[in-house]
Write an enzyme that holds these catalytic residues in place. Structure first.
Site, PDB file in Angstrom:
ATOM      1  CB  VAL A 171       8.682  -6.307   9.076  1.00 14.28           C
ATOM      2  CG1 VAL A 171       7.872  -6.073  10.341  1.00 14.28           C
ATOM      3  CG2 VAL A 171       8.419  -7.708   8.528  1.00 14.28           C
ATOM      4  CB  ILE A 218       4.565  -0.291   1.893  1.00 16.51           C
ATOM      5  CG1 ILE A 218       5.579  -1.326   2.411  1.00 16.51           C
ATOM      6  CG2 ILE A 218       5.288   0.893   1.262  1.00 16.51           C
ATOM      7  CD1 ILE A 218       6.468  -1.900   1.327  1.00 16.51           C
ATOM      8  CG  ASP A 242      -3.047   1.330   6.942  1.00 15.68           C
ATOM      9  OD1 ASP A 242      -3.742   2.359   6.871  1.00 15.68           O
ATOM     10  OD2 ASP A 242      -1.817   1.348   7.053  1.00 15.68           O
ATOM     11  CE  LYS A 248      -1.502   1.443   3.869  1.00 17.20           C
ATOM     12  NZ  LYS A 248      -0.832   2.776   3.876  1.00 17.20           N
TER      13      LYS A 248
END
Length: 291
Positions: free
Chosen positions: A102, A106, A143, A16
């Site tokens: 990690v 994103i 998210d 993302k």
């Protein structure tokens, strides 16, 4: 053979990317209100699900080591939440193929949880809509609702208010991370000043250059605090802006991953190849939802 090769259900968990991110306020419970234009890159983790006697998770792939000490992965929490809400036993063998870094801004963990929900929705025959899965997912992470559909969107609220994105032109995107993890709460705590206004966006853009020009007038309100906490972000942004064909470079989310927009996916791939080998980097186009 990869464990995922035998999975009965497999879902991509694409990165993302926040093309801009404005912090517009703060709720009484402490959660920040956001305004963002979100896209999903072709770079992705993957989640596979097959029948199992209980609920188990195997993590593999080039970025799996960073999750080795995690006692309760978000993928497992998502699986248990879906089973409880659907009134079924949580029986599945899950495999997370970890390719995204990690704690990198994103949405890797959120994308993984969303992919697990989609895979188990199919494996268990639950048949829930994207909207219902998103409602279930919100308490697990702000998210995750956007990641359920993995389509470009305008994100508001704490992440749960989703609207269609303007019409996007074809363009290439490069992602780069200096391999320094940044915790989102720490970046928000380091943010100073007031709040930004929501952005005014057109209905679409004719080409990548026009998109980049409009985005350049906006920003990422978390970029400055992230740079203070993680100076390598500054180095990554400088390297991206120095690449031939870079139209815009900015940090995504709470960092430390940064992105650059190019006219074509091929140009983004060439740019990624020119970056330092010690960084995590990827170049290409956007994720194709449903693909």
């Amino acid at each position: 053979m990869s464990v995922l090769a035998e999975a009965e259900a497999r879902q991509a968990a694409p990165a993302k990317v926040n093309l801009f991110l404005h912090v517009t306020g703060r709720r009484a419970d402490g959660y920040h209100l956001l305004d963002s234009l979100v896209v999903f890159a072709g770079a992705a983790d993957a989640v596979g699900a097959s029948a199992g006697a209980g609920l188990a998770l195997t993590v593999q792939g080039p970025e799996a080591g960073a999750l080795a000490a995690e006692p309760d992965n978000l993928v497992l929490r998502a699986a248990r939440a879906l089973a409880a809400a659907a009134g079924i036993e949580a029986h599945a063998a899950l495999v997370l193929d970890k390719a995204l870094p990690v704690a990198s801004g994103i949405g890797g963990g959120s994308a993984d949880a969303a992919a697990a929900l989609r895979a188990l929705n199919a494996l268990w025959g639950v048949g829930w809509s994207e909207a219902r899965l998103a409602e279930l997912a919100l308490p697990l992470g702000a998210d995750i609702p956007a990641c359920i559909a993995s389509r470009p969107c305008r994100m508001g609220g704490v992440g749960e208010v989703l609207a269609p994105a303007p019409m996007l032109p074809p363009f290439g995107i490069l992602l780069a991370n200096p391999r320094v993890a940044l915790a989102t709460p720490a970046v928000f705590r380091a943010r100073g000043g007031g709040f930004s206004r929501p952005a005014s966006l057109p209905g679409g853009w004719a080409d990548a250059a026009a998109l980049a020009r409009d985005l350049a007038a906006l920003g990422n309100d978390l970029e400055a605090p992230a740079m203070r906490l993680c100076p390598p972000v500054t180095e990554v942004l400088a390297a991206l802006r120095g690449l031939p064909g870079c139209l815009l470079a900015r940090m995504s989310g709470s960092g430390a991953t940064c992105f650059a927009i190019f006219a074509t996916p091929g140009a983004a791939q060439q740019g990624a190849a020119a970056l330092p080998g010690g960084w995590w980097r990827w170049g290409g186009g956007l994720h194709e939802a449903g693909g």
